[in-house]
Design a protein around this motif. Structure first.
Motif, PDB file in Angstrom:
ATOM      1  N   MET A 217       0.825  -1.209   0.000  1.00 20.45           N
ATOM      2  CA  MET A 217       0.000   0.000   0.000  1.00 20.45           C
ATOM      3  C   MET A 217       0.860   1.260   0.000  1.00 20.45           C
ATOM      4  N   GLN A 218       1.992   1.230   0.739  1.00 18.39           N
ATOM      5  CA  GLN A 218       2.817   2.437   0.835  1.00 18.39           C
ATOM      6  C   GLN A 218       3.574   2.725  -0.455  1.00 18.39           C
ATOM      7  N   ASP A 219       3.597   1.758  -1.380  1.00 19.49           N
ATOM      8  CA  ASP A 219       4.313   1.969  -2.640  1.00 19.49           C
ATOM      9  C   ASP A 219       3.415   2.512  -3.743  1.00 19.49           C
ATOM     10  N   LEU A 220       2.114   2.541  -3.510  1.00 18.14           N
ATOM     11  CA  LEU A 220       1.191   3.130  -4.473  1.00 18.14           C
ATOM     12  C   LEU A 220       1.236   4.654  -4.370  1.00 18.14           C
ATOM     13  N   PRO A 221       0.865   5.374  -5.441  1.00 19.50           N
ATOM     14  CA  PRO A 221       0.664   6.818  -5.286  1.00 19.50           C
ATOM     15  C   PRO A 221      -0.316   7.072  -4.147  1.00 19.50           C
ATOM     16  N   PRO A 222      -0.061   8.060  -3.301  1.00 20.90           N
ATOM     17  CA  PRO A 222      -0.893   8.259  -2.107  1.00 20.90           C
ATOM     18  C   PRO A 222      -2.386   8.351  -2.392  1.00 20.90           C
TER      19      PRO A 222
END
Length: 469
Positions: free
Chosen positions: A368-373
């Motif tokens: 999740m933290q690697d997706l665009p916010p």
């Protein structure tokens, strides 16, 4: 550009000079001092080669690490300057090996970082500016150079370990006798499809931008102003604007194709190019120098402003498309292939790809933290197969776009197993071997380069041996 600059005094002093603008010291934003001659405003605490590490550099990294939730191994007062010193070693080697980073790569990382920070402060630009003691423009300006350095370091590390490989037998041996509580936990990962449409820029706005650039060209041609002055005043590429628009020597492959075509065809340093449209906006360009397969040019970048009305229209169109997809009139995959203007995902049925900077591997799975916010915030509440409502975001090229997303798959967090997570376990073994290689490279590099530390740091327990000689 030479990484190592000549260092003279150990203590830098501020001396008032009438009519001369003194350069700001990086990392000091709100530490106003009195104007008396000889006031200490910064101090060199380490020297690596000919490159100084300042107290302000350490404090700037401390603040940023705090924002990003970075935890240091051991005493931060020792770990932070050591980390800065190690990055300088990698960057120096990257310049020796001619490692290049494109403007597009830098812009992508800058916007991704800023959006992540904004997400931490509930999207409040004012709170971010207050925390950083800088305007958003100043934050973006500083980030561009920092992100360029980071990308160079990452590329240099990948080059050092590119020939390292592990076999399936090595992976099985590594995990055969590993205790259960040491087996890595695989965090929740998702696969996401996306349809993107870029809001249309009004003709009046395009004409306004082009007219500004024509005016700059006329002023240079009449001798009313130099290209460098106009770039510093008006260019929306902050990094090059500080240098009078100069981008430095670059190969054709590192530049936007449309920009490169014009830049490499310039022959007269006194002439200003025609207006060029790239993925970043509109430019005028002036030749500085050509050297073989590289060119150095100045440019002025102007970006058209997308109106809120245009954004709203794009959101309505996408919401209507999403309704048709949910009603089964056509599939998300067909819509992505025929209606999305995102060239990175259009030919892959809208499936987003994740370029893992640690392994260099491209996968469709994201933590999740690697997706665009903006995407992560929406996907976090979705069910597999669900299509979102339309929302706006900043894409990888720093442009405002409107999107809908579909959650294609979610793999819940679990303990890794050889049968189900072989690639993950292989990456663990590979990462360990790569880390060992990198560690030894740093140790060897330290042996071959001059270092000097202030006495305050000589009792530190460093990660790498050899700093103190």
């Amino acid at each position: 550009m030479n990484l190592f600059k000549k260092v003279f005094p150990i203590v830098i002093v501020a001396t008032p000079l009438i009519g001369i603008a003194m350069p700001a010291i990086p990392g000091i934003h709100s530490q106003e001092k009195n104007d008396s001659i000889g006031t200490v405003v910064d101090e060199v605490i380490w020297v690596v080669g000919d490159e100084a590490i300042l107290k302000s550099d350490v404090e700037a990294m401390r603040i940023q690490a705090s924002m990003e939730g970075v935890k240091w191994n051991g005493d931060p007062d020792c770990a932070i300057p050591e980390q800065i010193a190690v990055q300088k070693l990698f960057k120096h080697q990257a310049e020796i090996d001619s490692i290049e980073v494109t403007d597009a790569e830098v812009a992508q990382q800058v916007e991704y970082t800023i959006n992540g920070w904004l997400d931490m402060v509930d999207g409040s630009r004012e709170r971010l500016e207050e925390y950083k003691h800088q305007t958003l423009t100043q934050i973006r300006n500083e980030l561009r150079e920092e992100m360029k350095d980071r990308q160079m370091v990452q590329k240099m590390k990948r080059k050092l370990v590119e020939d390292i490989a592990v076999t399936p037998a090595e992976v099985r041996r590594y995990f055969k006798d590993m205790p259960q509580d040491s087996i890595p936990f695989v965090p929740t990962e998702v696969e996401v499809q996306i349809i993107q449409q870029t809001p249309r820029v009004e003709a009046e706005e395009l004409n306004r931008v082009k007219e500004e650039l024509r005016e700059y060209t006329d002023r240079v041609n009449r001798g009313d102003a130099t290209f460098q002055t106009l770039a510093r005043l008006y260019s929306e590429d902050p990094e090059s604007a500080r240098r009078g628009g100069e981008i430095g020597f670059a190969g054709r492959g590192t530049l936007d194709p449309a920009f490169a075509t014009v830049a490499f065809n310039l022959t007269d340093p006194k002439k200003v190019s025609k207006i060029v449209e790239s993925e970043f906006g509109f430019h005028i360009i002036q030749l500085v120098e050509k050297r073989g397969e590289k060119v150095n040019v100045r440019h002025i970048l102007r970006k058209p402003i997308v109106s809120q009305e245009s954004i709203e229209k794009a959101l309505v169109r996408l919401d209507s498309m999403a309704v048709d997809i949910r009603d089964g009139k056509f599939t998300f995959e067909d819509a992505a292939a025929h209606l999305s203007d995102d060239k990175d995902t259009r030919n892959n049925k809208g499936l987003m790809s994740n370029n893992d900077v640690q392994t260099g591997r491209i996968t469709s799975r994201f933590r999740m933290q690697d997706l665009p916010p903006e995407v992560a915030k929406v996907v976090d509440t979705m069910q597999v197969g669900q299509v979102s409502r339309a929302f706006q975001m900043i894409n990888q090229r720093g442009k405002t776009v409107c999107v809908v997303v579909k959650l294609k798959n979610r793999i819940d967090g679990h303990k890794a197993s050889i049968s189900e997570d072989f690639q993950t376990l292989k990456d663990v073994v590979l990462q360990r071997r790569q880390n060992d290689c990198i560690h030894q490279w740093v140790v060897n590099k330290i042996k071959s380069i001059y270092t000097r530390l202030n006495d305050d740091y000589k009792d530190c327990q460093f990660e790498y041996e050899g700093w103190i000689k």
